[in-house]
Design an enzyme around this catalytic site. Structure first.
Site, short mmCIF file in Angstrom:
data_model
loop_
_atom_site.label_atom_id
_atom_site.label_comp_id
_atom_site.label_asym_id
_atom_site.label_seq_id
_atom_site.Cartn_x
_atom_site.Cartn_y
_atom_site.Cartn_z
N ARG A 107 -1.99 4.91 9.51
CA ARG A 107 -3.01 3.96 9.08
C ARG A 107 -3.51 3.20 10.31
O ARG A 107 -2.92 3.30 11.38
CB ARG A 107 -2.48 3.01 8.00
CG ARG A 107 -1.35 2.12 8.45
CD ARG A 107 -0.93 1.15 7.34
NE ARG A 107 0.26 0.43 7.73
CZ ARG A 107 0.89 -0.46 6.96
NH1 ARG A 107 0.43 -0.73 5.76
NH2 ARG A 107 1.96 -1.08 7.38
N ASN A 145 -6.55 -5.17 6.06
CA ASN A 145 -5.15 -5.51 5.83
C ASN A 145 -4.48 -5.70 7.18
O ASN A 145 -4.52 -4.80 8.03
CB ASN A 145 -4.42 -4.39 5.07
CG ASN A 145 -3.01 -4.79 4.68
OD1 ASN A 145 -2.82 -5.68 3.85
ND2 ASN A 145 -2.02 -4.17 5.29
N GLU A 146 -3.92 -6.87 7.40
CA GLU A 146 -3.18 -7.14 8.63
C GLU A 146 -3.91 -6.57 9.86
O GLU A 146 -3.41 -5.66 10.53
CB GLU A 146 -1.76 -6.60 8.55
CG GLU A 146 -0.90 -7.35 7.56
CD GLU A 146 0.57 -6.96 7.62
OE1 GLU A 146 0.89 -5.91 8.20
OE2 GLU A 146 1.40 -7.71 7.08
N GLU A 303 1.94 -11.37 1.03
CA GLU A 303 3.03 -10.39 0.90
C GLU A 303 4.34 -10.99 1.38
O GLU A 303 4.37 -11.68 2.40
CB GLU A 303 2.80 -9.19 1.84
CG GLU A 303 1.62 -8.33 1.58
CD GLU A 303 1.52 -7.22 2.63
OE1 GLU A 303 2.51 -6.95 3.36
OE2 GLU A 303 0.45 -6.62 2.75
N TRP A 311 11.46 -0.93 7.64
CA TRP A 311 11.01 -0.71 9.02
C TRP A 311 11.91 -1.37 10.05
O TRP A 311 11.55 -1.45 11.21
CB TRP A 311 9.56 -1.15 9.18
CG TRP A 311 9.20 -2.45 8.50
CD1 TRP A 311 8.64 -2.59 7.27
CD2 TRP A 311 9.41 -3.78 9.00
NE1 TRP A 311 8.48 -3.93 6.96
CE2 TRP A 311 8.93 -4.69 8.01
CE3 TRP A 311 9.93 -4.32 10.18
CZ2 TRP A 311 8.96 -6.07 8.16
CZ3 TRP A 311 9.97 -5.70 10.33
CH2 TRP A 311 9.49 -6.55 9.33
N GLU A 351 6.50 4.43 2.91
CA GLU A 351 7.19 3.19 2.53
C GLU A 351 7.97 3.34 1.23
O GLU A 351 8.18 2.36 0.51
CB GLU A 351 6.18 2.04 2.46
CG GLU A 351 5.61 1.78 3.85
CD GLU A 351 4.70 0.58 3.94
OE1 GLU A 351 4.82 -0.18 4.91
OE2 GLU A 351 3.85 0.42 3.04
N HIS A 354 10.86 0.95 0.68
CA HIS A 354 10.57 -0.48 0.70
C HIS A 354 10.74 -1.02 -0.72
O HIS A 354 10.28 -0.42 -1.68
CB HIS A 354 9.13 -0.69 1.17
CG HIS A 354 8.81 -2.07 1.62
ND1 HIS A 354 8.75 -3.14 0.76
CD2 HIS A 354 8.54 -2.56 2.86
CE1 HIS A 354 8.44 -4.24 1.47
NE2 HIS A 354 8.31 -3.90 2.74
#
Ligand code: GAL
Length: 642
Positions: A107, A145-146, A303, A311, A351, A354
Site C-alpha cells: 500500500r 489514511n496515515e 484507530e 507488526w 493484517e 491483527h
C-alpha cells in the site's frame, strides 16, 4: 455540541461476502457501534480498471449503515493505488535513497510528488465526493489514511524536480541556499539549481541543511496532497468535516502541526508498543499531543487495537481490562470518539493476525465481551462529549528539530529528543499533572510552566516566544542541547545555548558526552550528557561534584528560567519537575497513588468528570481536589462527575 461519544472501527466490507454484512451491522448495534470508517482501502474495488468506476457495493454498504443508524467516516481510498496504477505508471512508484524503485503489491505505492498520482487520486476522490456528499450515513470525510506511513520520502527524479521548486520558493537565490546549507564546507557549493538532488545515498555524511530541507519538503508534499483532496471535497460538500488520521507521537516524518492546521477535527491513531515497560504512558503522550494539535478541542481516536497488533517482533495480546483502560485514557485526555482498526478480523491479507472488534473466534470471546461492555459504558458517558481538558503545563515539540537532530553526526547519538520529551511527559504523568504539547512558536499564554526537554533547533521567533512567556511571569525548564542551532541547523555562536543564553543566564563552552553516570553535589545523578557551563546571572542550584553548574535558575522579567546541563536520571528529574511545577503553581487533578492516572474533563458551564484509571494490580484511593476519597479497584476505571 456532539451528543454522543463516537464508537466503532474501520469496516472493510469489501473483504467479505455480502451475506456477512447483515451480521456485521446487527453485531455493531449489539456492541453500541455508532460510527465506522469505510472505504479506506477500496480503490481497486471502486475503480477496478483505470477510468472504470463501480460504486454498487459501496452504495449498498452505505445504505445498510444508514438503515441501521450508523454513521460513516467515508474515506477517499487514495492510500492504496490499485495494481493497474503501478502497472500503467511505473515512474509514479516511490524510490528509496538507494535508488530502488519499490513495486506495487502493498500500500502507499506512490511518489508523493507524482502529478499522475495526484491526478488519479483527485479523480477517485471526486467520484466519492459527488456520489456520497448527501448520503444520510455520511458523518465526515476520512481523507487518505496515515499520510506518509510508508512513503514519507521519495528520492526519484520527479521528487528531485519538486524539491528544487520547493527550494526556489523558499530561498529565491542560490546564494541564499548555499549560505543556509553551509555548502562552502566539503566543496558542496551549487552553481545551478539543477545540480541539487534529494539526499540520496552518498559516500559519507549528507549535508545537514539539505537533509533538513528535504524532510520539510517531503512533509509539505504530503500536506499538499491532503489539501488538494480536502479542497475538492469542500467544494462538493462545504459542511461535511474533513480529517485524516495522524500518527501523532509515534511517527515523526510528517509535521503534525502543519497537517492539524488544515483539519476540521484532528484525528489520530495509536498503538501500544509492547517493548515499552509502561505503554499506557506512551498512549497518554499521544493523546495529549492529539488534543494539543486540535487546539485543546475534542479530537477523534480513529484507530487503536482491541488486543495484539501484527507488526511488532512479539505481538502481545491485551490483558483483561486493558482495552477498557486504554480507551478510557484517550477519552479522559479529550477524545470524543474511540475507534479501532478494525471491525472484523481479516481472514486473509497482510493484517490477518491483527486483533479486531470482532475476532476470528467470534462473539464468545474476551475481546467481544469487552467491546460490547465498552460500547455500553461509552453510551452512558455521552455527557462527556464536548468537554475539554485544561493543562497548566506545556512541553515544546517540533518536527524540524527532531529532523535536524536526526543527522548522524552529533556529539552523542544517545541524545534522543523524542524519547526525552516522552520521559519528561512520563514524569508529569506519574505526578498526576496533565500537560499539553505545544509548538515553539505557538501560543503559550494560559500556561504556567513550559518545559523544553530537547529542542536542539529553534527559530528566532520560537526563541523569543519562550523568553516572552517567562518575562510575563511564566516558569520554564530547559533541558541540555536545546536552543543550539537556527532554523537552518547552523550553530548559534558565542556560547551555547545561543538561543537562550540571556534568558537562562548561562553560557556553555563545551559539551562533554558521557559513557556512564555522573554524580551531582546533591547526590543525584545524570547520564549521557554533561556540559561545562558558567552562570552569567543565574543562581546555581546544583553542581557536578567537580563544581560546574548542573541545574541553574535565572530570574527573567516576572518569571524564572531553569536550565539543566545533564540528562538527569528519572528520580532526580521527577524532583526537579516537582520543584518547578510547585514554583509555577501547577497541581495534579487529584491525589492518587503511583500507577493511577487522573485527568479531568470539564464543560464551560462547570460540569466536569474526573477520570481515575488504575493501571496497577492493587485497589487505590484517589482524592479529587476539593472532594472526598474514592476507591478505584485494581485495574478499574472510575469516572467521577462533579
Ligand atoms: C495503521 C493503519 C491501519 C492498520 C493498522 C494496524 O497504521 O492505518 O490500516 O494497518 O495500522 O495496526
Amino acid at each position: 455540541m456532539p451528543d454522543a461519544i463516537a464508537y466503532g472501527g474501520d469496516w472493510n466490507p469489501e473483504q467479505w461476502p455480502e451475506e456477512t454484512w447483515g451480521q456485521d451491522v446487527a453485531l455493531m448495534r449489539e456492541a453500541g457501534v455508532n460510527r465506522v470508517s469505510v472505504g479506506i482501502f477500496s480503490w481497486s474495488l471502486l475503480e477496478p480498471a483505470e477510468g472504470v468506476f463501480d460504486f454498487a457495493a459501496l452504495d449498498r454498504a452505505m445504505d445498510l449503515l444508514a438503515a441501521n443508524g450508523i454513521k460513516a467516516n467515508l474515506a477517499t481510498p487514495t492510500a492504496s493505488p490499485p495494481p493497474w496504477f503501478g502497472d500503467a505508471y511505473p515512474h509514479a512508484l516511490p524510490v528509496d535513497a538507494d535508488g530502488r524503485r519499490l513495486a506495487h503489491g502493498s500500500r502507499q505505492g506512490f511518489c508523493p510528488s507524482s502529478p499522475i498520482y495526484r491526478e488519479k487520486a483527485l479523480r477517485i476522490a471526486e467520484q466519492v465526493g459527488l456520489r456520497y456528499r448527501d448520503h444520510p450515513a455520511l458523518a465526515m470525510w476520512h481523507i487518505h489514511n496515515e499520510y506518509g506511513c510508508h512513503n514519507a520520502r521519495c528520492y526519484c527524479d520527479t521528487s528531485a524536480a519538486a524539491f528544487r521548486a520547493w527550494l526556489r520558493s523558499h530561498y529565491a537565490t542560490l546564494d541564499a541556499l548555499n549560505e543556509a546549507w553551509g555548502t562552502a564546507f566539503w566543496s558542496q557549493r551549487y552553481g545551478e539549481w539543477a545540480q541539487i538532488l534529494p539526499p540520496r545515498a552518498t559516500p559519507s555524511l549528507p549535508n545537514p541543511g539539505q537533509q533538513l530541507d528535504f524532510r520539510r519538503f517531503s512533509s509539505d508534499a504530503l500536506v499538499e496532497l491532503y489539501i488538494a483532496e480536502r479542497d475538492l471535497l469542500k467544494q462538493l460538500a462545504p459542511d461535511v468535516p474533513a480529517t485524516t488520521n495522524l500518527m501523532a507521537g509515534a511517527h515523526w516524518d510528517m509535521d503534525c502541526w502543519a497537517f492539524a492546521a488544515e483539519m476540521d477535527v484532528v484525528s489520530t491513531d495509536h498503538y501500544l508498543i509492547g517493548a515499552r515497560p509502561e505503554p499506557h504512558i506512551d498512549l497518554a503522550f499521544a493523546a495529549d499531543y492529539a488534543r494539543s494539535l486540535n487546539g485543546g478541542r475534542p479530537w477523534l481516536l480513529m484507530e487503536h487495537s482491541t488486543s495484539a497488533v501484527n507488526w511488532q517482533p512479539r505481538n502481545r495480546a491485551k490483558a483483561p481490562g486493558e482495552l477498557r483502560r486504554n480507551s478510557m485514557s484517550h477519552l479522559a485526555r479529550g477524545a470524543d470518539g474511540i475507534m479501532f482498526f478494525q471491525w472484523r478480523a481479516s481472514r486473509a491479507g497482510a493484517e490477518k493476525w491483527h486483533s479486531a472488534m470482532l475476532p476470528h473466534a467470534g462473539t464468545n470471546t474476551k475481546i467481544w465481551r469487552e467491546v460490547t461492555a465498552l460500547g455500553a459504558e461509552l453510551a452512558g458517558l455521552a455527557g462527556v462529549a464536548g468537554s475539554t481538558v485544561h493543562a497548566d503545563v506545556a512541553i515544546l515539540v517540533d518536527h524540524s528539530s527532531v529532523w535536524a537532530q536526526d543527522h548522524p553526526a552529533q556529539p552523542s547519538s544517545e541524545m534522543d529528543p523524542v524519547e526525552e520529551a516522552k520521559r519528561w511527559h512520563a514524569a508529569l504523568w506519574r505526578a498526576g499533572i496533565t500537560c499539553d504539547l505545544a509548538h515553539p512558536e505557538g501560543d503559550l499564554t494560559g500556561y504556567r510552566l513550559v518545559l523544553v526537554p530537547a529542542l536542539y533547533l529553534v527559530s528566532d521567533s520560537g526563541a523569543a516566544n519562550l523568553a516572552a512567556f517567562v518575562r510575563r511571569g511564566g516558569v520554564a525548564l530547559v533541558g541540555p542541547y536545546s536552543g543550539i542551532v537556527d532554523e537552518h541547523d547552523r550553530v548559534r555562536l558565542g556560547g551555547y545555548p545561543g538561543a537562550w543564553r540571556d534568558l537562562l543566564g548561562v553560557t556553555v563552552e563545551e559539551f562533554f558526552p558521557l559513557d556512564g553516570p555522573i554524580e551531582l553535589a546533591s547526590g543525584w545523578s545524570g547520564s549521557v550528557w554533561s556540559e561545562v557551563a558558567h552562570a552569567t546571572g543565574a543562581k546555581v542550584l546544583d553542581t557536578y561534584v567537580t563544581g560546574e553548574p548542573a541545574w541553574t535558575r535565572n530570574e527573567w522579567g516576572d518569571g524564572f528560567a531553569h536550565y539543566l546541563t545533564t540528562r538527569l536520571d528519572d528520580g532526580a528529574l521527577a524532583e526537579v519537575l516537582a520543584a518547578v511545577t510547585a514554583e509555577a503553581g501547577a497541581s495534579p487533578a487529584a491525589e492518587a497513588p503511583a500507577g493511577v492516572e487522573v485527568v479531568r474533563r470539564s464543560h464551560a458551564d462547570g460540569r466536569s468528570y474526573l477520570f481515575a484509571i488504575n493501571h496497577t494490580g492493587e485497589d487505590a484511593v484517589v482524592t479529587p481536589r476539593g472532594g472526598g476519597p474514592v476507591t478505584v479497584a485494581a485495574g478499574d476505571v472510575r469516572v467521577i462527575p462533579a
